[in-house]
Enzyme design. Structure first.
Site, short mmCIF file in Angstrom:
data_model
loop_
_atom_site.label_atom_id
_atom_site.label_comp_id
_atom_site.label_asym_id
_atom_site.label_seq_id
_atom_site.Cartn_x
_atom_site.Cartn_y
_atom_site.Cartn_z
N HIS A 1 -40.53 50.06 30.82
CA HIS A 1 -39.99 51.18 30.05
C HIS A 1 -40.20 50.92 28.57
CE1 HIS A 1 -37.03 53.13 33.14
NE2 HIS A 1 -38.21 52.87 33.66
N TYR B 1 -28.23 56.75 28.08
CA TYR B 1 -26.89 56.28 27.70
C TYR B 1 -26.19 57.45 27.02
CZ TYR B 1 -28.39 51.35 28.30
OH TYR B 1 -28.83 50.15 28.79
N PRO C 1 -21.69 45.30 30.20
CA PRO C 1 -23.06 45.62 30.65
C PRO C 1 -23.81 46.61 29.76
CG PRO C 1 -21.41 46.64 32.09
CD PRO C 1 -20.66 45.76 31.15
N LYS D 1 -27.48 42.75 29.03
CA LYS D 1 -27.82 41.40 28.57
C LYS D 1 -27.41 40.26 29.51
CE LYS D 1 -29.93 42.31 24.80
NZ LYS D 1 -31.12 42.89 25.41
N TYR E 1 -32.48 45.17 22.02
CA TYR E 1 -32.48 45.64 23.41
C TYR E 1 -33.60 44.98 24.21
CZ TYR E 1 -31.62 48.74 27.34
OH TYR E 1 -31.30 49.22 28.58
#
Ligand code: RFL
Ligand code: PHB
Length: 389
Positions: free
Chosen positions: A72, A200, A292, A296, A384
């Site tokens: 992604h 998100y 979460p 990570k 990220y």
């Protein structure tokens, strides 16, 4: 029994460490409290950083991930004002891999079997002895008998509720913790993912996340009060609530179906220092927990394994014991960076019970800044996809 490195816990940390050490010619024994089927049935992480992907390849377990995993290049953030995308590839030149922890664990078990690894399941009453001396050993019960493993080093890979961390005396150990006033209700379903990349969502009714495992398997989460019980949530109630929190362009066409797994996980940030005590080394969730939101947890376990396997190789193969003392400090620098990022993303995306209108305006301003400010997106993207090892 004798071994060079006794590993407590056969989750991803313990298996990956054993795999890397065995490939370097170092002998290991893994002790796992649960059965193999139980470990493989746990539904957890889904997003792998580049560093974790590289380490799995180095361990010789990357082939199926490379075939079946999905790269992604970005992620979507949804706010009251619409949805925007942070393009990781453009902002920092890297991507993440969507490949489930269940698959990673399965690949590791298979590779360990092929190497003839000694993995003992369903052990009870594991105890660590003489950890600060030169001849540590581990005892455990299995099939009504007590067994003993003499070893040179012990790796505590036994997760947050394991026995390794409490072996370090309170006078030596310092715990740092933040508990969040909500949990995540997660559902796994045999449905096509709602979007091509993760979504998100920051929504007045609470956070939501649309994630996936593959083209036919989706993973969704919604923020719920800590007092909620999973039995209170029918599949229909879950899908209705998720739909309300996701943007219409994602929610309207979203395929729904029966939940094949449904559970509530509390959210916390936790670090225990030091990560080494004598010949005991803590790895992964045994030493630290992240909420979460930043994906990570498994990735931090992988970077710990990277640092520890390098240090153990130097000590066992080259007689360089100094490298062992560097394990904790090296790992903790990266752990705290991921702590900060996970805390930041959790704080930015959730509704807190005591959140004032002022707090909410600040949250909206930060999300707006993230939408247009390239440097803010760069910071998020770099964190990220994972900071370098
Ligand atoms: P684990 O996986 O907890 O494994 C520890 C193993 O030790 C065994 N054990 C013992 N064995 C012997 N004797 C004892 N006394 C023992 N006590 C325990 C346990 O049975 C177990 O098999 O820790 P490890 O290996 O350090 O791995 C850590 C990861 O599992 C964890 O960080 C991630 O799952 C966190 N996480 C995520 N991480 C990511 O990187 N990306 C994600 O997208 C992500 N999503 C998640 C997550 C965790 C979640 N939950 C439920 C905690 C999503 C969720 C919902
Ligand atoms: C997941 O797919 O389980 C997942 C993905 C991203 C997160 C957390 C969990 O931040």
């Amino acid at each position: 029994m004798r071994t060079q490195v006794a590993i407590i816990g056969g989750g991803p940390s313990g298996l990956l460490l054993s795999q890397l050490l065995m490939r370097a010619g170092i002998d290991t024994v893994v002790l796992e409290r649960q059965s193999r089927d139980y470990v493989l049935a746990r539904i957890r992480a889904g997003v792998l950083e580049q560093g974790c992907v590289d380490l799995l390849r180095k361990a010789g377990v990357g082939a199926r991930m490379d075939r079946e995993g999905h790269s992604h290049d970005g992620t979507n953030l949804s706010t009251a004002h619409g949805m925007f995308r942070v393009n990781f590839k453009e902002r920092c030149g890297q991507s993440v891999m969507v490949y489930g922890q269940t698959e990673v664990t399965q690949d590791l078990y298979q590779a360990q079997d092929a190497l003839g690894a000694r993995i003992v399941h369903q052990v009870a009453n594991v105890e660590l002895h003489d950890v600060t001396g030169d001849h540590p050993f581990v005892t455990y019960d299995k099939d009504g008998q007590t067994h003993r493993i003499d070893c040179d080093y012990i790796a505590g890979c036994d997760g947050f509720h394991g026995v390794s961390r409490p072996t370090i005396p309170d006078t030596v150990r310092q715990d740092f913790e933040r508990v969040y006033p909500f949990g995540w209700l997660g559902v796994l379903s045999r449905t096509a993912p709602a979007a091509e990349e993760l979504v998100y969502a920051n929504h007045p009714r609470g956070f939501a996340l649309a994630s996936m495992r593959n083209a036919h398997l989706s993973r969704y989460y919604i923020q719920v009060p800590l007092s909620d019980r999973v039995e209170q949530w029918s599949d229909q109630a879950f899908w209705d609530e998720l739909r309300r929190r996701l943007p219409a362009e994602v929610a309207d066409p979203m395929e729904t179906g029966p939940a094949i797994e449904k559970s509530i996980a509390p959210l916390r940030s936790f670090v225990s220092e030091p990560m080494q005590w004598g010949r005991l080394f803590l790895v992964g969730d045994a030493a630290h927990i992240v909420p979460p939101t930043g994906a990570k947890g498994l990735n931090l376990a992988a970077s710990d394994v990277h640092y520890l396997h390098e240090a153990l190789r130097a000590a066992v193969l080259d007689g360089d014991r100094a490298a062992l003392g560097q394990y904790g400090p090296r790992a903790l620098t990266r752990v705290w960076a991921a702590m900060r990022f996970s805390w930041w993303m959790t704080t930015l995306m959730h509704r807190f019970p005591d959140q004032t209108e002022f707090d909410q305006k600040i949250q909206e301003a930060e999300l707006h800044q993230l939408e247009w400010m390239v440097s803010a997106q760069e910071t998020m993207a770099r964190n990220y996809v994972g900071l370098p090892y």
